[in-house]
Design a protein around this motif. Sequence first.
Motif, PDB file in Angstrom:
ATOM      1  N   LEU A 273       0.772  -1.155  -0.082  1.00  0.00           N
ATOM      2  CA  LEU A 273      -0.202   0.052  -0.022  1.00  0.00           C
ATOM      3  C   LEU A 273       0.832   1.198  -0.123  1.00  0.00           C
ATOM      4  N   LEU A 274       1.896   0.930   0.841  1.00  0.00           N
ATOM      5  CA  LEU A 274       2.807   2.422   1.012  1.00  0.00           C
ATOM      6  C   LEU A 274       3.517   2.453  -0.486  1.00  0.00           C
ATOM      7  N   CYS A 275       3.974   1.212  -1.099  1.00  0.00           N
ATOM      8  CA  CYS A 275       4.485   1.439  -2.394  1.00  0.00           C
ATOM      9  C   CYS A 275       3.703   2.216  -3.559  1.00  0.00           C
ATOM     10  N   PHE A 276       2.489   1.850  -3.749  1.00  0.00           N
ATOM     11  CA  PHE A 276       1.442   2.583  -4.401  1.00  0.00           C
ATOM     12  C   PHE A 276       1.380   3.935  -4.023  1.00  0.00           C
ATOM     13  N   THR A 277       1.315   4.134  -2.917  1.00  0.00           N
ATOM     14  CA  THR A 277       1.093   5.719  -2.290  1.00  0.00           C
ATOM     15  C   THR A 277       2.317   6.337  -2.855  1.00  0.00           C
ATOM     16  N   ASN A 278       3.463   5.778  -2.365  1.00  0.00           N
ATOM     17  CA  ASN A 278       4.878   6.796  -2.405  1.00  0.00           C
ATOM     18  C   ASN A 278       4.917   7.019  -4.029  1.00  0.00           C
ATOM     19  N   LEU A 279       4.664   5.987  -5.092  1.00  0.00           N
ATOM     20  CA  LEU A 279       4.948   6.124  -6.385  1.00  0.00           C
ATOM     21  C   LEU A 279       3.774   7.359  -6.781  1.00  0.00           C
ATOM     22  N   TYR A 280       2.567   7.067  -6.447  1.00  0.00           N
ATOM     23  CA  TYR A 280       1.798   8.243  -6.579  1.00  0.00           C
ATOM     24  C   TYR A 280       2.309   9.633  -6.369  1.00  0.00           C
TER      25      TYR A 280
ATOM     26  N   ALA B 253      14.182   4.441  -4.006  1.00  0.00           N
ATOM     27  CA  ALA B 253      15.465   3.611  -4.147  1.00  0.00           C
ATOM     28  C   ALA B 253      15.899   3.234  -5.543  1.00  0.00           C
ATOM     29  N   ALA B 254      14.848   2.834  -6.250  1.00  0.00           N
ATOM     30  CA  ALA B 254      15.065   2.442  -7.735  1.00  0.00           C
ATOM     31  C   ALA B 254      14.801   3.697  -8.927  1.00  0.00           C
ATOM     32  N   GLY B 255      14.499   4.874  -8.068  1.00  0.00           N
ATOM     33  CA  GLY B 255      14.591   5.775  -9.216  1.00  0.00           C
ATOM     34  C   GLY B 255      13.280   6.033  -9.927  1.00  0.00           C
ATOM     35  N   PHE B 256      12.112   5.324  -9.523  1.00  0.00           N
ATOM     36  CA  PHE B 256      10.872   5.436 -10.324  1.00  0.00           C
ATOM     37  C   PHE B 256      10.500   6.915 -10.311  1.00  0.00           C
ATOM     38  N   VAL B 257      10.561   7.573  -9.396  1.00  0.00           N
ATOM     39  CA  VAL B 257      10.055   8.878  -9.371  1.00  0.00           C
ATOM     40  C   VAL B 257      11.109   9.916 -10.139  1.00  0.00           C
ATOM     41  N   GLY B 258      12.297   9.721 -10.317  1.00  0.00           N
ATOM     42  CA  GLY B 258      13.188  10.521 -10.681  1.00  0.00           C
ATOM     43  C   GLY B 258      13.972  10.282 -11.882  1.00  0.00           C
ATOM     44  N   ILE B 259      14.746   9.206 -11.827  1.00  0.00           N
ATOM     45  CA  ILE B 259      15.823   8.468 -12.695  1.00  0.00           C
ATOM     46  C   ILE B 259      15.140   8.047 -14.008  1.00  0.00           C
ATOM     47  N   LEU B 260      13.832   7.148 -13.835  1.00  0.00           N
ATOM     48  CA  LEU B 260      13.364   6.789 -15.011  1.00  0.00           C
ATOM     49  C   LEU B 260      12.683   7.680 -15.690  1.00  0.00           C
TER      50      LEU B 260
ATOM     51  N   ALA C 229       3.502  -1.223 -11.250  1.00  0.00           N
ATOM     52  CA  ALA C 229       2.639  -0.041 -10.862  1.00  0.00           C
ATOM     53  C   ALA C 229       3.130   0.997 -11.656  1.00  0.00           C
ATOM     54  N   TYR C 230       4.405   1.449 -11.865  1.00  0.00           N
ATOM     55  CA  TYR C 230       4.979   2.412 -12.763  1.00  0.00           C
ATOM     56  C   TYR C 230       4.827   2.043 -14.357  1.00  0.00           C
ATOM     57  N   THR C 231       4.774   1.018 -14.576  1.00  0.00           N
ATOM     58  CA  THR C 231       4.480   0.463 -16.062  1.00  0.00           C
ATOM     59  C   THR C 231       2.870   0.770 -16.089  1.00  0.00           C
ATOM     60  N   LEU C 232       1.891   0.381 -15.397  1.00  0.00           N
ATOM     61  CA  LEU C 232       0.590   0.843 -15.316  1.00  0.00           C
ATOM     62  C   LEU C 232       0.250   2.305 -15.413  1.00  0.00           C
ATOM     63  N   TYR C 233       1.109   3.054 -14.716  1.00  0.00           N
ATOM     64  CA  TYR C 233       0.869   4.402 -14.603  1.00  0.00           C
ATOM     65  C   TYR C 233       1.242   5.168 -16.041  1.00  0.00           C
ATOM     66  N   ASN C 234       2.570   4.587 -16.363  1.00  0.00           N
ATOM     67  CA  ASN C 234       3.179   5.262 -17.702  1.00  0.00           C
ATOM     68  C   ASN C 234       2.121   4.976 -18.774  1.00  0.00           C
ATOM     69  N   ARG C 235       1.404   3.496 -18.891  1.00  0.00           N
ATOM     70  CA  ARG C 235       0.334   3.396 -19.786  1.00  0.00           C
ATOM     71  C   ARG C 235      -0.888   4.358 -19.800  1.00  0.00           C
ATOM     72  N   ALA C 236      -1.240   4.600 -18.713  1.00  0.00           N
ATOM     73  CA  ALA C 236      -2.563   5.221 -18.432  1.00  0.00           C
ATOM     74  C   ALA C 236      -2.277   6.735 -18.441  1.00  0.00           C
ATOM     75  N   TYR C 237      -1.163   7.181 -18.159  1.00  0.00           N
ATOM     76  CA  TYR C 237      -0.889   8.714 -18.143  1.00  0.00           C
ATOM     77  C   TYR C 237       0.390   9.084 -18.729  1.00  0.00           C
ATOM     78  N   GLN C 238       0.433  10.247 -19.055  1.00  0.00           N
ATOM     79  CA  GLN C 238       1.789  10.837 -19.821  1.00  0.00           C
ATOM     80  C   GLN C 238       2.732  11.286 -18.676  1.00  0.00           C
ATOM     81  N   ILE C 239       3.856  10.574 -18.535  1.00  0.00           N
ATOM     82  CA  ILE C 239       4.971  10.885 -17.388  1.00  0.00           C
ATOM     83  C   ILE C 239       6.168  11.315 -17.981  1.00  0.00           C
TER      84      ILE C 239
END
Length: 674
Positions: free
Chosen positions: A43-50, A101-108, A516-526
């Motif tokens: 739950l925290l993972c989805f929340t933090n990614l969001y 830690a894996a850079g999904f909110v910045g690096i990628l 989660a990141y893959t799904l967000y990337n498909r549904a939204y422009q990131i």
Amino acid sequence: MPSFVGYMRRIRRHLRRGADKLDASQPEFTLRSVLSGLLIGCLLCFTNLYFGLQTGWISMMSLQSALIGFLLSRFFPVPISPQENVVLQTVAVATGTMPLAAGFVGILPALGLLDEERDGTPPLNLSWIAAVGWSCAVAYFGVFLSPPLRKQVIIEEELAFPSGTATAQLISVLHRIPPPETSTKRRRGYRQLDTEETIDEEPVIEASAETAETPIEVEDTEIATQEGWDALIWSFSASGVMTLAAYFFPVVFSIPLFGNALAKEWLWTFTPSLSYIGQGIIMGFPTTLSMSLGMLVGWGILSPIATHAGWAQGPVGDMATGARGWILWVSLAIMCADSLVSLLPVVWEVLYLKLWLGGAKTDDGTEQDHEGKESETEDRLVPMRWVTWGLGASVVLGTVLVWLVFGNEGIKPWATLLGFVMGGVLSIFGVRALGETDLNPVSGLGKISQLFFAWIQPGNIVANIIAGGVAEAGAQQAGDLMQDLKTGHLVRASPRAQFFGQLIGSTLSIIVTTTAYTLYNRAYQIPGPSFPAPTAYVWLGLARLLRDGQLPEHCGEFMMGFAALFAAVAALKAYSVRRGARFAKWIPSGVAFAIGFLNTPSFSLARLIGGIIEHVYYTRLGRDRGGIRLIIIASGFVLGEGVVSIISLVLRTFGVGVASCWGCGHGMCGGCPA
């Protein structure tokens, strides 16, 4: 695996309350603690990614994880023990912080912003399997780095780690055990946590935030059972309902403050999100005040100046040619100055006092005696051979995986290897800074790594970003896990049990975060209107600056001026914290101030409301009488929007759009045409 299974069978032991000897009659590392931690962590993972993709904000939520774990345990036939709760929140934190830690909110997202004409390489959008490989490359280095750092900074130097100490205090309250002894910890710069308010961990770009001010009234245990569970449910539900309402009627989260014209031209809207209000409560009033001051200076002063002077000629919200992109550079200068100055005392201690003088000394100049400080038995510690082999394997595996994902054109294997080495060095500085100030200056550490790689591999923007991300990942993860190990040390939980929990949580989170990141990337422009990913522009912007040396018109003067100002402010704040001054937390945080530049006013205003609520609530009731009810409500607010956003993601994926765009004439409503 045999050793792990054997350990699972042996580790069912607990501490006798208030005693120094172990009591094997209580459980510690159990299936229910691990599964509960994984559930909360997901739950925290989805929340933090969001929230990370929206504002660059990531929260450790260790204190909240322990609290929610305790509430969940009320449904178990036998309540969990304090040590089980420590393992639970350790697993949850390891799982929930992987987006950072894996850079999904910045690096990628930064790699996805690359421009072939400008950067010499097309945008890099990783597939699901490639993102898994990248995550595996950086997921374990910090975990194996933690045990030796624990021995140095927690056992020998007895650093404070205020958020970890706060979580231990909360666990002692919830489980009705004697509070952990912290007043005996003495070293230069340490503040007595049982007599003074601690400094809130500051909201670092791509960093975790945790409240360190924990009430310790025993009566709160009753609140945290039935009343606490009720408060969590209604706050979670209210935030979730509001999130769904904002999906179907976007104006709910995009209210123009001064009319549609001003909102459209200058981006002044208000998002009355309960989750951001909850974040403000958790962050505390001093931090949200610093962020709001940054918002006023950045969006109320510098943005109009840059626009009217013709220095930023594009639309205000354009990150390339508009005022938002112009003030981004000033924000970057503030973050670097604040983080680097805050690190100087730590670098001095490590390089001079530790290495040059040959060890820590007491105030009278004599060597400290570290013999016999470790209270755990060998079977509860992580063997050094595990650490040695684990570090070696994680570095080799990480180097190979990065090469497979990005190839020689992206980054050379030797550069990746050097990134891991630099990550280990930076982790020492970051962990020590975190232990003393509750601030992990990963934004500054990331910029240091980018500067270094711009020197050794000039002109390669992709390598600069990737190698910087590798180095930052180790420092960030080691810092987060050290807070958990401090909690375990005070509550006397097995470090080996926490180590296994960290490995389990990190492993599962690789799949959860990537999916989660893959799904967000498909549904939204990131990056895009709904998820601007502001930290991606920070990473890419600095990489381009180091290669080209070009800044927007007249931006350099403002960068130098604000950098000098906040270098002085950071020096004053660091000195005040080390002296234990009570006013230290009211000195503006440069990093929080800079975040006010990066995020549009809507997010900062909502957090300020939460900070004001926190301040008024505890000022009127007092921290002891105020209890933990407000923390429970804030946790429900944050989790409610983060979890229900999954429903919004599913709706968007299946083409279910908004119900009405009424009131969205300013063109800033997500899901509505501009």
